[in-house]
Design an enzyme around this catalytic site. Structure first.
Site, PDB file in Angstrom:
ATOM      1  N   SER A 116      70.573  44.840  42.862  1.00 26.42           N
ATOM      2  CA  SER A 116      69.609  45.280  41.854  1.00 26.42           C
ATOM      3  C   SER A 116      69.961  46.674  41.361  1.00 26.42           C
ATOM      4  O   SER A 116      70.514  47.494  42.116  1.00 26.42           O
ATOM      5  CB  SER A 116      68.229  45.299  42.512  1.00 26.42           C
ATOM      6  OG  SER A 116      67.325  46.033  41.732  1.00 26.42           O
TER       7      SER A 116
ATOM      8  N   TYR B 197      62.259  47.409  49.806  1.00 27.98           N
ATOM      9  CA  TYR B 197      62.977  46.361  49.071  1.00 27.98           C
ATOM     10  C   TYR B 197      64.318  46.901  48.567  1.00 27.98           C
ATOM     11  O   TYR B 197      65.380  46.312  48.800  1.00 27.98           O
ATOM     12  CB  TYR B 197      62.138  45.857  47.885  1.00 27.98           C
ATOM     13  CG  TYR B 197      62.961  45.084  46.884  1.00 27.98           C
ATOM     14  CD1 TYR B 197      63.426  43.805  47.182  1.00 27.98           C
ATOM     15  CD2 TYR B 197      63.322  45.645  45.645  1.00 27.98           C
ATOM     16  CE1 TYR B 197      64.221  43.104  46.276  1.00 27.98           C
ATOM     17  CE2 TYR B 197      64.108  44.955  44.740  1.00 27.98           C
ATOM     18  CZ  TYR B 197      64.559  43.683  45.063  1.00 27.98           C
ATOM     19  OH  TYR B 197      65.353  43.003  44.169  1.00 27.98           O
TER      20      TYR B 197
ATOM     21  N   LYS C 103      68.536  46.083  49.583  1.00 29.47           N
ATOM     22  CA  LYS C 103      69.662  45.785  48.674  1.00 29.47           C
ATOM     23  C   LYS C 103      70.804  46.766  48.933  1.00 29.47           C
ATOM     24  O   LYS C 103      71.972  46.380  48.980  1.00 29.47           O
ATOM     25  CB  LYS C 103      69.203  45.861  47.208  1.00 29.47           C
ATOM     26  CG  LYS C 103      68.207  44.798  46.817  1.00 29.47           C
ATOM     27  CD  LYS C 103      68.819  43.401  46.866  1.00 29.47           C
ATOM     28  CE  LYS C 103      67.827  42.312  46.514  1.00 29.47           C
ATOM     29  NZ  LYS C 103      68.311  40.979  46.840  1.00 29.47           N
TER      30      LYS C 103
HETATM   31  P1  NAD Z   1      62.618  34.271  43.542  1.00 28.93           P
HETATM   32  O1  NAD Z   1      61.615  34.715  44.527  1.00 28.93           O
HETATM   33  O2  NAD Z   1      62.166  33.446  42.384  1.00 28.93           O
HETATM   34  O3  NAD Z   1      63.806  33.476  44.281  1.00 28.93           O
HETATM   35  C1  NAD Z   1      64.194  33.765  45.584  1.00 28.93           C
HETATM   36  C2  NAD Z   1      64.236  32.447  46.360  1.00 28.93           C
HETATM   37  O4  NAD Z   1      64.668  32.714  47.702  1.00 28.93           O
HETATM   38  C3  NAD Z   1      62.867  31.762  46.450  1.00 28.93           C
HETATM   39  O5  NAD Z   1      62.988  30.413  46.044  1.00 28.93           O
HETATM   40  C4  NAD Z   1      62.499  31.874  47.938  1.00 28.93           C
HETATM   41  O6  NAD Z   1      61.734  30.797  48.369  1.00 28.93           O
HETATM   42  C5  NAD Z   1      63.866  31.947  48.579  1.00 28.93           C
HETATM   43  N1  NAD Z   1      63.887  32.619  49.893  1.00 28.93           N
HETATM   44  C6  NAD Z   1      63.374  33.816  50.210  1.00 28.93           C
HETATM   45  N2  NAD Z   1      63.596  34.091  51.506  1.00 28.93           N
HETATM   46  C7  NAD Z   1      64.284  33.042  52.026  1.00 28.93           C
HETATM   47  C8  NAD Z   1      64.798  32.721  53.318  1.00 28.93           C
HETATM   48  N3  NAD Z   1      64.625  33.548  54.345  1.00 28.93           N
HETATM   49  N4  NAD Z   1      65.463  31.562  53.487  1.00 28.93           N
HETATM   50  C9  NAD Z   1      65.629  30.695  52.445  1.00 28.93           C
HETATM   51  N5  NAD Z   1      65.152  30.942  51.199  1.00 28.93           N
HETATM   52  C10 NAD Z   1      64.478  32.090  50.997  1.00 28.93           C
HETATM   53  O7  NAD Z   1      63.379  35.584  43.019  1.00 28.93           O
HETATM   54  P2  NAD Z   1      64.421  35.773  41.834  1.00 28.93           P
HETATM   55  O8  NAD Z   1      63.770  36.599  40.788  1.00 28.93           O
HETATM   56  O9  NAD Z   1      65.019  34.481  41.463  1.00 28.93           O
HETATM   57  O10 NAD Z   1      65.475  36.710  42.576  1.00 28.93           O
HETATM   58  C11 NAD Z   1      66.635  36.182  43.199  1.00 28.93           C
HETATM   59  C12 NAD Z   1      67.381  37.328  43.861  1.00 28.93           C
HETATM   60  O11 NAD Z   1      67.694  38.317  42.880  1.00 28.93           O
HETATM   61  C13 NAD Z   1      66.586  38.043  44.948  1.00 28.93           C
HETATM   62  O12 NAD Z   1      67.450  38.384  46.000  1.00 28.93           O
HETATM   63  C14 NAD Z   1      66.081  39.288  44.240  1.00 28.93           C
HETATM   64  O13 NAD Z   1      65.865  40.349  45.129  1.00 28.93           O
HETATM   65  C15 NAD Z   1      67.233  39.584  43.304  1.00 28.93           C
HETATM   66  N6  NAD Z   1      66.832  40.383  42.134  1.00 28.93           N
HETATM   67  C16 NAD Z   1      65.812  39.950  41.329  1.00 28.93           C
HETATM   68  C17 NAD Z   1      65.401  40.727  40.248  1.00 28.93           C
HETATM   69  C18 NAD Z   1      64.263  40.279  39.369  1.00 28.93           C
HETATM   70  O14 NAD Z   1      63.724  41.113  38.649  1.00 28.93           O
HETATM   71  N7  NAD Z   1      63.874  38.999  39.366  1.00 28.93           N
HETATM   72  C19 NAD Z   1      66.047  41.938  39.972  1.00 28.93           C
HETATM   73  C20 NAD Z   1      67.107  42.341  40.797  1.00 28.93           C
HETATM   74  C21 NAD Z   1      67.479  41.548  41.875  1.00 28.93           C
HETATM   75  N1  UFG Z   2      54.920  47.793  33.242  1.00 30.15           N
HETATM   76  C1  UFG Z   2      53.705  47.985  32.637  1.00 30.15           C
HETATM   77  N2  UFG Z   2      52.690  47.138  32.951  1.00 30.15           N
HETATM   78  C2  UFG Z   2      52.832  46.105  33.825  1.00 30.15           C
HETATM   79  C3  UFG Z   2      54.096  45.909  34.442  1.00 30.15           C
HETATM   80  C4  UFG Z   2      55.115  46.784  34.126  1.00 30.15           C
HETATM   81  O1  UFG Z   2      53.531  48.920  31.831  1.00 30.15           O
HETATM   82  O2  UFG Z   2      51.868  45.374  34.075  1.00 30.15           O
HETATM   83  C5  UFG Z   2      56.042  48.691  32.876  1.00 30.15           C
HETATM   84  C6  UFG Z   2      56.605  49.468  34.043  1.00 30.15           C
HETATM   85  O3  UFG Z   2      55.901  50.677  34.207  1.00 30.15           O
HETATM   86  C7  UFG Z   2      58.055  49.666  33.601  1.00 30.15           C
HETATM   87  C8  UFG Z   2      58.358  48.411  32.800  1.00 30.15           C
HETATM   88  O4  UFG Z   2      57.109  47.869  32.413  1.00 30.15           O
HETATM   89  O5  UFG Z   2      58.154  50.768  32.728  1.00 30.15           O
HETATM   90  C9  UFG Z   2      59.126  47.354  33.607  1.00 30.15           C
HETATM   91  O6  UFG Z   2      58.423  47.094  34.816  1.00 30.15           O
HETATM   92  P1  UFG Z   2      58.784  45.852  35.765  1.00 30.15           P
HETATM   93  O7  UFG Z   2      57.828  45.884  36.903  1.00 30.15           O
HETATM   94  O8  UFG Z   2      58.870  44.609  34.959  1.00 30.15           O
HETATM   95  O9  UFG Z   2      60.272  46.175  36.227  1.00 30.15           O
HETATM   96  P2  UFG Z   2      60.851  47.430  37.048  1.00 30.15           P
HETATM   97  O10 UFG Z   2      61.952  47.993  36.218  1.00 30.15           O
HETATM   98  O11 UFG Z   2      59.800  48.340  37.480  1.00 30.15           O
HETATM   99  O12 UFG Z   2      61.388  46.716  38.347  1.00 30.15           O
HETATM  100  C10 UFG Z   2      62.356  45.682  38.282  1.00 30.15           C
HETATM  101  C11 UFG Z   2      62.201  44.745  39.486  1.00 30.15           C
HETATM  102  C12 UFG Z   2      62.488  45.506  40.764  1.00 30.15           C
HETATM  103  C13 UFG Z   2      63.822  46.146  40.693  1.00 30.15           C
HETATM  104  C14 UFG Z   2      63.923  47.009  39.449  1.00 30.15           C
HETATM  105  C15 UFG Z   2      65.301  47.563  39.261  1.00 30.15           C
HETATM  106  O13 UFG Z   2      60.886  44.253  39.548  1.00 30.15           O
HETATM  107  O14 UFG Z   2      62.504  44.571  41.810  1.00 30.15           O
HETATM  108  O15 UFG Z   2      63.636  46.216  38.288  1.00 30.15           O
HETATM  109  O16 UFG Z   2      66.227  46.514  39.269  1.00 30.15           O
HETATM  110  F1  UFG Z   2      64.006  46.922  41.792  1.00 30.15           F
END
Ligand code: NAD
Ligand code: UFG
Length: 338
Positions: free
Chosen positions: A124, A149, A153
């Site tokens: 991330s 979290y 990572k």
């Molecule tokens: P998500 O929660 O939709 O998908 C993650 C999946 O992993 C889920 O289906 C969950 O059931 C499964 N899981 C969790 N723990 C597990 C375990 N111990 N064993 C088996 N399965 C397990 O999340 P996502 O948004 O698809 O994110 C996928 C990956 O990308 C994650 O590692 C997340 O941290 C990373 N990531 C996501 C974002 C974002 O904004 N969505 C940003 C940066 C990184």
């Molecule tokens: N925001 C609002 N209102 C809301 C939600 C978000 O104003 O209800 C704003 C936040 O303050 C920020 C922007 O929208 O300025 C984006 O917020 P998100 O929560 O959608 O995303 P972040 O950038 O805060 O966080 C995301 C993931 C984290 C990850 C991070 C960096 O959720 O897991 O990107 O990769 F760590």
């Protein structure tokens, strides 16, 4: 030869599975449904027209993983499985360290035991911490994460790097995602958060759908174009395609490789609201409230390394991201829960 997709029932994993299947890859999905549900598997089948192997298993369960590696001919892993809620990670750090770090170490042990040494990992932008200034580049020093979290990572990146250093047969591709939004253009798969969404786009779509009254905009006094937070939003299908390019890299070369996956463009919260209203034709009422603790003013990528080394660039713009997010929410008001 099959690709094991841990967390393949989740938001980004399910979109990546669709792209893998479309490219002719054999896929095995592994998930424990902690944050997803079986229904997504039916949708994947309907969308791809293919039967996909699925194993319900926890990545912390070594014996379970061993069985999966024995059952299939797996030669690479795309590792999405993990917990991702920043706030929850502050309340339950042990759960996050156990699930994300413990799970990854167990997964890597199972991989090594079965001679599978190619992994693409979901990291991330959060690993850049607070001290780096956007545009963020892979050469910048990572660390200084501000929540458990993010720290999982950062630690996992270190662990994977050390594993590859100890055994040069490994290929480790670390992908630092910026802000994934959007959904498959079919409207059949998308993000289905439990409870009140933490992230901006799922909150906006729920307001648009009438499930929530208004969006709380967390602060309008940042040093940005309109005072609201700026992020690098990336369409989830572009992100999914980046994984196929990373997988090609992992097959072509051993080593540890780190890539940003973002567009390189920043949009403020109010710019996203405006783009969403334009794309959906629906008004999104909002109120300006206090800043959310831990938020940065601005976070966007320099995506040039992925372009140069992987030949990957994000193709979809903010209008398409908003239109696809809305279509998914409108077609599935309760996500997969119906
Ligand atoms: P998500 O929660 O939709 O998908 C993650 C999946 O992993 C889920 O289906 C969950 O059931 C499964 N899981 C969790 N723990 C597990 C375990 N111990 N064993 C088996 N399965 C397990 O999340 P996502 O948004 O698809 O994110 C996928 C990956 O990308 C994650 O590692 C997340 O941290 C990373 N990531 C996501 C974002 C974002 O904004 N969505 C940003 C940066 C990184
Ligand atoms: N925001 C609002 N209102 C809301 C939600 C978000 O104003 O209800 C704003 C936040 O303050 C920020 C922007 O929208 O300025 C984006 O917020 P998100 O929560 O959608 O995303 P972040 O950038 O805060 O966080 C995301 C993931 C984290 C990850 C991070 C960096 O959720 O897991 O990107 O990769 F760590």
């Amino acid at each position: 030869m099959a690709v094991l997709v841990t967390g393949g029932a989740g938001y980004i994993g399910s979109h990546t599975v669709i792209e893998l299947l479309a490219s002719g890859k054999e896929v095995v999905i592994l998930d424990n449904f902690y944050n997803s549900c079986p229904k997504v598997l039916e949708r994947i089948k309907a969308l791809s027209g293919k039967e996909v192997a699925f194993e319900e298993c926890d990545i912390r369960d070594k014996a379970g993983l061993d069985k999966v590696f024995e059952k299939y001919d797996i030669d690479s892993v795309i590792h999405f499985a993990g917990l991702k809620a920043v706030g929850e990670s502050c309340q339950k750090p042990m759960l996050y360290y156990d699930n994300n770090i413990g799970g990854t170490v167990t997964l890597c042990q199972a991989m090594a035991d079965h001679g599978c040494k190619r992994i693409v990992f979901s990291s991330s932008a959060t690993v850049y911490g607070e001290h780096n200034v956007s545009p963020l580049k892979e050469t910048m020093t990572a660390g200084g994460t501000t929540n458990p979290y993010g720290t999982t990572k950062f630690f996992i990146e270190q662990i994977l790097t050390d594993i590859e250093k100890s055994d040069p047969e490994w290929s480790v591709c670390i992908l630092r995602y910026f802000n994934p939004i959007g959904a498959h253009e079919s409207g059949m798969i998308g993000e289905s958060p439990n409870g009140i969404p933490n992230n901006l786009m799922p909150y906006i779509t729920q307001v648009a759908e009438g499930k929530r009254e208004f969006l709380s905009v967390y602060g309008n006094d940042y040093d940005t174009v309109d005072g609201t937070g700026v992020r690098d939003y990336i369409h989830v299908v572009d992100l999914a395609k980046g994984h196929l390019k990373a997988l090609d890299k992992a097959y072509a070369e051993n080593g540890t490789f780190i890539y940003n996956l973002g567009t390189g463009c920043g949009y403020s919260v109010l710019q996203v609201v405006e783009a969403f209203e334009k794309a959906s034709g629906v008004k999104v009422p909002y109120k300006i409230v206090d800043r959310r603790p831990g938020d940065l003013a601005t976070c966007f990528s320099d995506p040039s390394k992925a372009k140069e080394e992987l030949g990957w660039v994000a193709e979809k713009g903010i209008d398409e991201m908003c239109a696809d997010s809305y279509r998914w929410q409108h077609n599935n008001p309760n996500g997969y829960e119906d």
